[in-house]
Design a protein around this motif. Structure first.
Motif, PDB file in Angstrom:
ATOM      1  N   LEU A  14       4.271  11.007  -8.538  1.00  0.00           N
ATOM      2  CA  LEU A  14       3.646  10.792 -10.225  1.00  0.00           C
ATOM      3  C   LEU A  14       3.261  12.846 -10.364  1.00  0.00           C
ATOM      4  O   LEU A  14       3.285  12.779 -11.292  1.00  0.00           O
ATOM      5  N   LEU A  15       1.804  12.689  -9.937  1.00  0.00           N
ATOM      6  CA  LEU A  15       0.623  13.367  -9.675  1.00  0.00           C
ATOM      7  C   LEU A  15       1.000  14.566  -8.680  1.00  0.00           C
ATOM      8  O   LEU A  15       0.141  15.432  -9.043  1.00  0.00           O
ATOM      9  N   ASP A  16       1.780  13.893  -7.683  1.00  0.00           N
ATOM     10  CA  ASP A  16       2.063  16.020  -7.294  1.00  0.00           C
ATOM     11  C   ASP A  16       0.525  16.167  -5.952  1.00  0.00           C
ATOM     12  O   ASP A  16       0.408  17.342  -6.126  1.00  0.00           O
ATOM     13  N   LEU A  17       0.941  15.167  -5.534  1.00  0.00           N
ATOM     14  CA  LEU A  17       0.109  14.400  -4.474  1.00  0.00           C
ATOM     15  C   LEU A  17       0.451  13.876  -3.323  1.00  0.00           C
ATOM     16  O   LEU A  17       1.791  13.991  -3.153  1.00  0.00           O
ATOM     17  N   GLU A  18      -0.447  14.319  -2.221  1.00  0.00           N
ATOM     18  CA  GLU A  18       0.107  14.469  -1.140  1.00  0.00           C
ATOM     19  C   GLU A  18      -0.382  12.437  -0.289  1.00  0.00           C
ATOM     20  O   GLU A  18      -1.641  12.267  -0.897  1.00  0.00           O
ATOM     21  N   VAL A  19       0.770  11.826   0.704  1.00  0.00           N
ATOM     22  CA  VAL A  19       0.009  10.406   0.623  1.00  0.00           C
ATOM     23  C   VAL A  19      -0.640  11.101   1.848  1.00  0.00           C
ATOM     24  O   VAL A  19       0.206  12.093   3.274  1.00  0.00           O
ATOM     25  N   GLY A  20      -2.165  10.618   2.641  1.00  0.00           N
ATOM     26  CA  GLY A  20      -1.965  10.986   3.891  1.00  0.00           C
ATOM     27  C   GLY A  20      -1.808   9.812   4.713  1.00  0.00           C
ATOM     28  O   GLY A  20      -1.111   8.809   4.968  1.00  0.00           O
ATOM     29  N   ASN A  42       0.669  -1.401  -0.400  1.00  0.00           N
ATOM     30  CA  ASN A  42       0.380   0.363  -0.007  1.00  0.00           C
ATOM     31  C   ASN A  42       0.673   1.267  -0.130  1.00  0.00           C
ATOM     32  O   ASN A  42       0.812   2.106  -0.929  1.00  0.00           O
ATOM     33  N   ARG A  43       2.065   1.377   0.628  1.00  0.00           N
ATOM     34  CA  ARG A  43       3.075   3.084   0.850  1.00  0.00           C
ATOM     35  C   ARG A  43       3.729   2.784  -0.960  1.00  0.00           C
ATOM     36  O   ARG A  43       3.307   3.542  -0.559  1.00  0.00           O
ATOM     37  N   GLU A  44       3.828   1.465  -0.712  1.00  0.00           N
ATOM     38  CA  GLU A  44       5.057   1.488  -1.770  1.00  0.00           C
ATOM     39  C   GLU A  44       3.824   2.501  -4.026  1.00  0.00           C
ATOM     40  O   GLU A  44       4.239   3.259  -3.931  1.00  0.00           O
ATOM     41  N   SER A  45       2.724   1.435  -3.780  1.00  0.00           N
ATOM     42  CA  SER A  45       1.467   2.132  -4.807  1.00  0.00           C
ATOM     43  C   SER A  45       1.224   3.540  -4.390  1.00  0.00           C
ATOM     44  O   SER A  45       1.257   4.151  -5.530  1.00  0.00           O
ATOM     45  N   ALA A  46       0.887   3.970  -2.954  1.00  0.00           N
ATOM     46  CA  ALA A  46       0.496   4.854  -2.436  1.00  0.00           C
ATOM     47  C   ALA A  46       1.530   6.429  -3.152  1.00  0.00           C
ATOM     48  O   ALA A  46       1.333   7.244  -3.690  1.00  0.00           O
ATOM     49  N   GLU A  47       3.143   6.050  -2.774  1.00  0.00           N
ATOM     50  CA  GLU A  47       3.722   6.704  -3.305  1.00  0.00           C
ATOM     51  C   GLU A  47       3.917   7.100  -4.257  1.00  0.00           C
ATOM     52  O   GLU A  47       4.590   8.033  -4.798  1.00  0.00           O
ATOM     53  N   PHE A  48       3.891   6.129  -5.477  1.00  0.00           N
ATOM     54  CA  PHE A  48       4.292   6.341  -6.287  1.00  0.00           C
ATOM     55  C   PHE A  48       3.290   6.550  -6.997  1.00  0.00           C
ATOM     56  O   PHE A  48       3.823   7.811  -7.649  1.00  0.00           O
ATOM     57  N   LEU A  49       1.705   7.086  -7.079  1.00  0.00           N
ATOM     58  CA  LEU A  49       1.156   7.394  -7.712  1.00  0.00           C
ATOM     59  C   LEU A  49       1.324   9.371  -7.502  1.00  0.00           C
ATOM     60  O   LEU A  49       1.220  10.027  -7.718  1.00  0.00           O
ATOM     61  N   ALA A  50       1.157   9.354  -5.790  1.00  0.00           N
ATOM     62  CA  ALA A  50       1.121  10.559  -5.074  1.00  0.00           C
ATOM     63  C   ALA A  50       2.736  11.227  -5.259  1.00  0.00           C
ATOM     64  O   ALA A  50       1.590  12.915  -6.399  1.00  0.00           O
TER      65      ALA A  50
END
Length: 134
Positions: A25-31, A15-23
């Motif tokens: 690339l798209l300049d989003l924050e991981v909660g 879950n951490r790897e996938s969330a950080e990957f997308l965040a």
């Protein structure tokens, strides 16, 4: 109240790897992790809750993100810098290319869990509508 999508669970190997990957690339924050979930909040209030599950249980899904032109440039550069293969088409036949559908630009790539990710700068079926300025 109108019906709105609030959140969806995205299965991942990590879950951490996938969330950080997308965040990234798209300049989003991981909660903050909540139970088995790592959330990524999108600009329209929808949360993607990444959950680790056994990899043999992951059914590949498709997630498309509408982003602005400037955000597309940043995401494309990050994808290229990371050495991630991207494609102009959903069948993954045109590597290293982007498309120009609907008066905008788009591309496809895979996330660490095998989900198909898409970024577009114009909604399907529209040539004049642009995403909200950021």
């Amino acid at each position: 109240m109108s019906v709105e999508l609030n959140h969806t669970i995205v299965h991942a190997r990590s879950n951490r790897e996938s969330a950080e990957f997308l965040a990234h690339l798209l300049d989003l924050e991981v909660g903050t992790e909540w139970g088995p979930f790592i959330p990524v909040l999108l600009g329209n209030g929808v949360t993607l809750d990444f959950a680790t599950i056994p990899s043999e249980s992951i059914a590949p899904q498709h997630y498309a993100f509408l982003i602005g032109d400037a955000e597309f440039e940043v995401a494309l550069r990050r994808i290229q810098d990371a050495g991630i293969t991207y494609y102009a088409d959903p069948h993954l036949k045109k590597p290293g290319e982007i498309n120009f559908h609907h008066g905008g630009r788009g591309l496809y790539f895979m996330d660490p869990a095998g989900h198909g990710m898409e970024i577009i700068t114009r909604p399907y079926g529209s040539h004049a509508v642009t995403p909200a300025a950021s």
